[in-house]
Design an enzyme around this catalytic site. Structure first.
Site, short mmCIF file in Angstrom:
data_model
loop_
_atom_site.label_atom_id
_atom_site.label_comp_id
_atom_site.label_asym_id
_atom_site.label_seq_id
_atom_site.Cartn_x
_atom_site.Cartn_y
_atom_site.Cartn_z
N HIS A 193 -3.12 6.91 2.29
CA HIS A 193 -3.59 5.61 1.85
C HIS A 193 -4.92 5.33 2.54
O HIS A 193 -5.07 5.54 3.76
CB HIS A 193 -2.56 4.53 2.21
N CYS A 209 0.81 -1.22 0.00
CA CYS A 209 0.00 0.00 0.00
C CYS A 209 0.85 1.27 0.00
O CYS A 209 0.33 2.36 -0.16
CB CYS A 209 -0.94 0.01 1.20
N ASN A 250 -10.29 -0.25 0.65
CA ASN A 250 -8.83 -0.20 0.59
C ASN A 250 -8.38 -0.83 -0.74
O ASN A 250 -8.44 -2.04 -0.90
CB ASN A 250 -8.25 -0.97 1.79
N1 ACO Z 1 -17.74 -7.72 11.32
C1 ACO Z 1 -18.10 -7.90 12.61
N2 ACO Z 1 -17.19 -8.15 13.57
C2 ACO Z 1 -15.90 -8.25 13.22
C3 ACO Z 1 -15.48 -8.08 11.89
C4 ACO Z 1 -16.46 -7.82 10.91
N3 ACO Z 1 -16.16 -7.64 9.62
N4 ACO Z 1 -14.14 -8.22 11.84
C5 ACO Z 1 -13.73 -8.45 13.09
N5 ACO Z 1 -14.79 -8.48 13.92
C6 ACO Z 1 -14.81 -8.69 15.36
C7 ACO Z 1 -13.61 -9.45 15.86
O1 ACO Z 1 -13.83 -10.84 15.74
C8 ACO Z 1 -13.54 -9.00 17.30
O2 ACO Z 1 -14.47 -9.72 18.03
P1 ACO Z 1 -14.16 -10.17 19.55
O3 ACO Z 1 -13.97 -8.89 20.31
O4 ACO Z 1 -15.36 -10.96 19.93
O5 ACO Z 1 -12.89 -10.97 19.46
C9 ACO Z 1 -14.03 -7.55 17.23
O6 ACO Z 1 -14.76 -7.43 15.99
C10 ACO Z 1 -12.94 -6.51 17.24
O7 ACO Z 1 -11.96 -6.88 16.26
P2 ACO Z 1 -10.68 -6.05 16.06
O8 ACO Z 1 -9.78 -6.72 15.06
O9 ACO Z 1 -10.11 -5.71 17.40
O10 ACO Z 1 -11.30 -4.73 15.41
P3 ACO Z 1 -10.63 -3.33 15.21
O11 ACO Z 1 -11.41 -2.30 15.90
O12 ACO Z 1 -9.13 -3.38 15.44
O13 ACO Z 1 -10.84 -3.07 13.66
C11 ACO Z 1 -9.65 -3.18 11.57
C12 ACO Z 1 -10.30 -3.98 12.70
C13 ACO Z 1 -10.72 -2.39 10.86
C14 ACO Z 1 -9.04 -4.18 10.57
C15 ACO Z 1 -8.55 -2.24 12.12
O14 ACO Z 1 -7.72 -2.95 12.99
C16 ACO Z 1 -7.69 -1.62 11.04
O15 ACO Z 1 -8.15 -0.82 10.22
N6 ACO Z 1 -6.40 -1.93 11.02
C17 ACO Z 1 -5.49 -1.34 10.05
C18 ACO Z 1 -5.56 -2.05 8.75
C19 ACO Z 1 -4.67 -1.34 7.75
O16 ACO Z 1 -4.32 -0.18 7.92
N7 ACO Z 1 -4.25 -1.97 6.69
C20 ACO Z 1 -3.40 -1.17 5.79
C21 ACO Z 1 -2.55 -1.89 5.04
S1 ACO Z 1 -3.34 -2.87 3.85
C22 ACO Z 1 -2.04 -3.39 2.86
O17 ACO Z 1 -0.92 -3.02 3.00
C23 ACO Z 1 -2.38 -4.41 1.77
#
Ligand code: ACO
Length: 334
Positions: A258, A116, A288
């Site tokens: 990004h 990315c 994304n």
């Molecule tokens: N729908 C419903 N619930 C979900 C989903 C979903 N799609 N995905 C995860 N959950 C649940 C999890 O199972 C977890 O449940 P639990 O508490 O019972 O265990 C809960 O939601 C919280 O999950 P987290 O992973 O802690 O959620 P978070 O608030 O961290 O959000 C996210 C996840 C959106 C992926 C975030 O961490 C994020 O944006 N991270 C950065 C990603 C990024 O920047 N990528 C860039 C690079 S991409 C590249 O280089 C190709």
């Protein structure tokens, strides 16, 4: 070689996205999720998904053609094409195919992979060729079709990614350099946070010799770690770039990050004391799109008339590697 060209101007942009749209409602039919969860955690509503006939090369060529049309440059005048992608149609590279589709017959073309961060890495790379006078017209493309590599049963990743391509045209200028600061960074110690890994299977050829035939496995991500990394490193690298450019955040017209998560964009803007109106975001429409997200968002903002010639843009890419990169440039012909 043309020794007169001292600076770089970014004079055209274009983009292309696949026709099929995958909404949060669609995703909630595939995995246990909801529009509320996805939009409140990420800001995403929709993403575009490539069909069989919409290859990475084709999307890239359309984006590049649109950028060349805006710049008023013929494909036959392009000297170099850099295609930032992690999802090439061909492991040997897709840039030459794009060169052919464009009819950019005299251009050299190569792929660059930095996930990315790829587009900003490619922009900075293009600037080096232009500043040395080696090339004059350079097309920089960011394109990815991550939908090919998503595990559609993994709700923590499948809701995030979409496909698309964006491009800019860079040209040498004897006037002032409009790419006023930029740097690239890597930290391989966090490599296991975000992967699209090759998995080999041993196959015996002859006595004592086996070959490792296999394939790539779907994307895995430690979302929390990547989030933490992004909100720490992106503002830090932008602050360094502003210092290098001799400007403050008050001089920034647009923050162009990004498009990984709206919450990351908001946190970075807050840290840099930039108001929400200065944050360019198309994450609701495209999700994304990896290397495509920055030029795709730029193109939309230019065509909507938001970003105007002479505006100062602070751009930053971040992602797998882990890699991150920031660049400050003045947009357009002015
Ligand atoms: N729908 C419903 N619930 C979900 C989903 C979903 N799609 N995905 C995860 N959950 C649940 C999890 O199972 C977890 O449940 P639990 O508490 O019972 O265990 C809960 O939601 C919280 O999950 P987290 O992973 O802690 O959620 P978070 O608030 O961290 O959000 C996210 C996840 C959106 C992926 C975030 O961490 C994020 O944006 N991270 C950065 C990603 C990024 O920047 N990528 C860039 C690079 S991409 C590249 O280089 C190709």
């Amino acid at each position: 070689m043309n020794n007169l060209k001292t600076g770089i101007a970014v004079i055209g942009c274009g983009s292309a996205v696949p026709q099929n749209q995958l909404t949060n409602e669609h995703l909630s039919q595939i995995v246990e999720t909801s529009d509320d969860w996805i939009s409140s955690r990420t800001g995403m509503k929709n993403r575009c998904i490539s069909s069989e006939t919409e290859s990475l090369s084709q999307l890239s060529a359309v984006a590049a053609k649109n950028a060349l049309d805006m710049a008023g440059i013929a494909a036959s005048d392009v000297d170099l094409i850099i295609l930032a992608t992690s999802t090439s149609d061909d492991l040997f590279g897709s840039a030459s195919k794009v060169q052919h589709l464009l009819g950019a017959t005299k251009a050299a073309a190569f792929d660059l992979t930095a996930a990315c961060s790829g587009f900003v890495f490619a922009l900075i790379t293009a600037a080096q060729y232009i500043r040395t006078g080696m090339y004059y017209n350079v097309v920089v493309i960011g394109a990815d079709v991550l939908s090919r590599w998503v595990d559609w049963s993994d709700r923590s990743t499948c809701v995030l990614f979409g496909d698309g391509a964006g491009a800019v045209v860079c040209q040498g200028t004897t006037d002032r350099d409009r790419l006023i600061a930029g740097a690239m960074y890597s930290d391989g110690s966090q490599n296991n946070c975000l992967n699209l890994l090759y998995e080999s299977q041993s196959q015996s050829l002859v006595e004592d010799i086996t070959v490792q035939s296999g394939t790539y496995q779907p994307i895995t991500m430690n979302g929390k770690e990547v989030y933490r990394f992004a909100v720490a490193k992106v503002p830090e690298s932008l602050e360094k770039a502003m210092f290098q450019a001799g400007i403050t955040s008050e001089d920034i017209d647009w923050l162009l990050l990004h498009q990984a998560n709206q919450r990351i964009m908001d946190a970075v803007a807050k840290r840099l004391k930039l108001p929400a109106e200065k944050v360019l975001s198309k994450i609701a429409d495209y999700g994304n799109t990896s290397a495509a997200s920055i030029p795709l968002t730029l193109d939309a903002a230019v065509r909507e008339g938001k970003v105007k010639p002479g505006d100062t843009i602070a751009a930053s890419g971040f992602g797998a590697g882990l890699t991150w990169s920031s660049a400050i440039f003045k947009w357009g012909q002015f």
